[in-house]
Design an enzyme around this catalytic site. Sequence first.
Site, short mmCIF file in Angstrom:
data_model
loop_
_atom_site.label_atom_id
_atom_site.label_comp_id
_atom_site.label_asym_id
_atom_site.label_seq_id
_atom_site.Cartn_x
_atom_site.Cartn_y
_atom_site.Cartn_z
N CYS A 265 0.82 -1.22 0.00
CA CYS A 265 0.00 0.00 0.00
C CYS A 265 0.85 1.26 0.00
O CYS A 265 0.52 2.26 0.65
CB CYS A 265 -0.98 0.02 1.16
N TYR A 309 -1.56 4.40 0.96
CA TYR A 309 -2.50 4.72 -0.11
C TYR A 309 -2.31 6.15 -0.61
O TYR A 309 -3.20 6.73 -1.21
CB TYR A 309 -3.96 4.54 0.32
N TRP A 327 -4.54 5.80 5.05
CA TRP A 327 -4.62 4.38 5.39
C TRP A 327 -3.62 4.02 6.48
O TRP A 327 -3.84 3.11 7.26
CB TRP A 327 -4.39 3.51 4.15
N TYR A 531 -9.43 -6.30 -7.52
CA TYR A 531 -8.71 -5.54 -6.51
C TYR A 531 -7.28 -6.04 -6.36
O TYR A 531 -7.04 -7.24 -6.25
CB TYR A 531 -9.44 -5.64 -5.17
N HIS A 532 -6.32 -5.09 -6.34
CA HIS A 532 -4.89 -5.38 -6.25
C HIS A 532 -4.33 -5.97 -7.54
O HIS A 532 -3.31 -6.67 -7.52
CB HIS A 532 -4.56 -6.31 -5.07
N HIS A 618 -2.67 -0.45 -6.83
CA HIS A 618 -4.00 0.02 -6.45
C HIS A 618 -4.58 1.01 -7.47
O HIS A 618 -5.03 2.10 -7.12
CB HIS A 618 -3.95 0.68 -5.08
#
Length: 676
Positions: A265, A309, A327, A531-532, A618
């Site tokens: 992240c 993030y 985050w 996602y990811h 992301h």
Amino acid sequence: MKLEWHVWIFLLGAVKGLDMDRLERSYIEGKTPDTTNIHGTNVATLSQTPPEGQQISTDGWTANCTSVASGHDCNQAFDADNSTYWQSASGTTIQSITIHLGDAEMAISGIVVVPLQGQNDTHLIEQHEVFLSNDGDNWERVAYGTWWPDESLKVAAFQPRKAKHVRLSAPAPTGIAISDISIYQDRYITPDPSLGAWGPTIDFPLVPVSAAVDAHSGELVAWSAWGYDQFTSGKAAKTQTATWSPTKQSVTRRTITDTHHDMFCSGISLDENSKIIVTGGADGGETSIYNTTDRDWFVGEGMNKDRGYQATTLLSDGRMFVIGGSWSGGVGGKNGEVYDVKTNTWDELPNAKVSAMYTKDRRTYRRDNHGWLFGWTDGYTFQAGPSEQMNWYGSADSGSTNGAGNRTGDQDAMCGNAVMYDNGKILTFGGSPWYEDKNATTNANIISLDKPSQDPSVIANAGGGMNYARTFHSSVVLPDGTVFVNGGQSYGVPFGQNDVQMTPELFIPDSSSENGGTWKTLQTNTIIRVYHSLSLLLQDGTVFTGGGGLCGSCESNHFDGQIYTPPYLLKADGSLRDRPEIQSVTPSTAKPGTTVEVTTAGPVDTQAAIIRYGSTTHTVNTDQRRIGVELKSTGDNKYTFDIPSEAGRAIPGYYMLFVMKDGTPSHSVNIQVTSD
């Protein structure tokens, strides 16, 4: 969860109606790998999605192997009895098992391998290749790479190919042992070169959540978190990495502990010399630097604020700007700061106000996540989203914040994409009002930048909007100025696998069109990318797209990537087109305004492009940008073009130069744009 092998079903996608707070807790905790019961034995699944389609019955299968240890014949790898297994002899460099499925041709979509359990790390398969054949003589490689060396299930999924024979090969001089092999078939997708082509699959020993392309070697450097299959929100001080070499066709793994940084992240930017600068994430204040010359990681000075993030971008003077990132390290107040790469120092910019870019997400720590940043002239950064409000951020003195209007006809677009596809023109598309638990949109806009003191112009409903609503998708600008978009969900659920979009699409710019271009659907894929997941442009003009998951037992982990070949490289019969060739570039390092001379092997089109190397995680890739350049002929297959004279239109760094011939790009050659 203990499921019989024939009903190994993955259900997380059904979570749409469940409480999102409970789901969030489960994946932040990073649960241990799930297990499934296979022929009476519990085996760690790593919560992977199996290949698409149905498992093929083993009736009528026959097999042969390179070697056999006494009492452990080839057919014991698929005899539905875990007390038996195929084991090869030691001493042979390459071991393989070849399975004949019968006389009927099938569309094979993947294999699943159960290593011998309880063997204490001996006879495990790491490096491997998967081949298919119709006649047993002519073979096509459909997957290769490196699996993590443990006893969990090993999956190789790929675009379905018609075949009667399947071969798994692995370099294993000490021998390998397999308790069970399952093979899957799926619907056959008829190849159509006009839509591009998928394959092969590259298997990774981790879920590639973040990645960057090394400009010097062309290698793709990827990483996950402290774990190769999961993460937690605590500080772990290490990161699992893997490097894929397109030239060597190999994947190597490495655990990074020297920088004491869990890089999950994080923010990522490539500096002027192509070093990969990774900031924050799970270890929120850290900075790690991958030196692409030394091919090693080093410690950088820590940020003033803990962040996760956040978004970063290089500035026109070579410094790096960062903003947001609630985050990690507490919520709010994550105003801008800049990193001077040369002096290894950070300076805060308290007047670069993060509050100006907040979305209306119901979760306060989401509101400053994954900003769409574009370094521009005079040390300014343009923030195109995901907030509906756009902003100019200045980096002089204590920083500055100036509103730049709204994206016309759009809304907050969390986890959408933004790509600079040509000379200050930004395409934004997709996303949803909240980070999760909301419908995605088909919205698309074209934003045209000029001076930092001016609001940009915005074309709403670009191309009429995407064909498919998407969030958690990824995208890449291609040498011809089109934008490739892959994956995503129509309803955003982190780690969910419902409402997935399996058909990529292409934005085709057209300045004469009222909507600025059109959208075209491409060849449907069979591997879920949500996602990811990520996508990156490679030096040969193809696209690497991969990842998804990294969530312990949430059943959506994808330990692989795949190559997409765009239509511009393919003939009507699917074979590769002849490509133009760049023979030399002078100078290869250039300041803004420099005239560059290019020598080619033959005549080429007047339109060419330089594309900055990408880094992504992301849904965010603030490094990639394409700048169209016009080639002026000077005779004898020699041409010149100019680097934009205003520093920041081409932010400092390494770019891939592509020339074109009848729409087909060359293999790229590097050009470094330096700070002025």
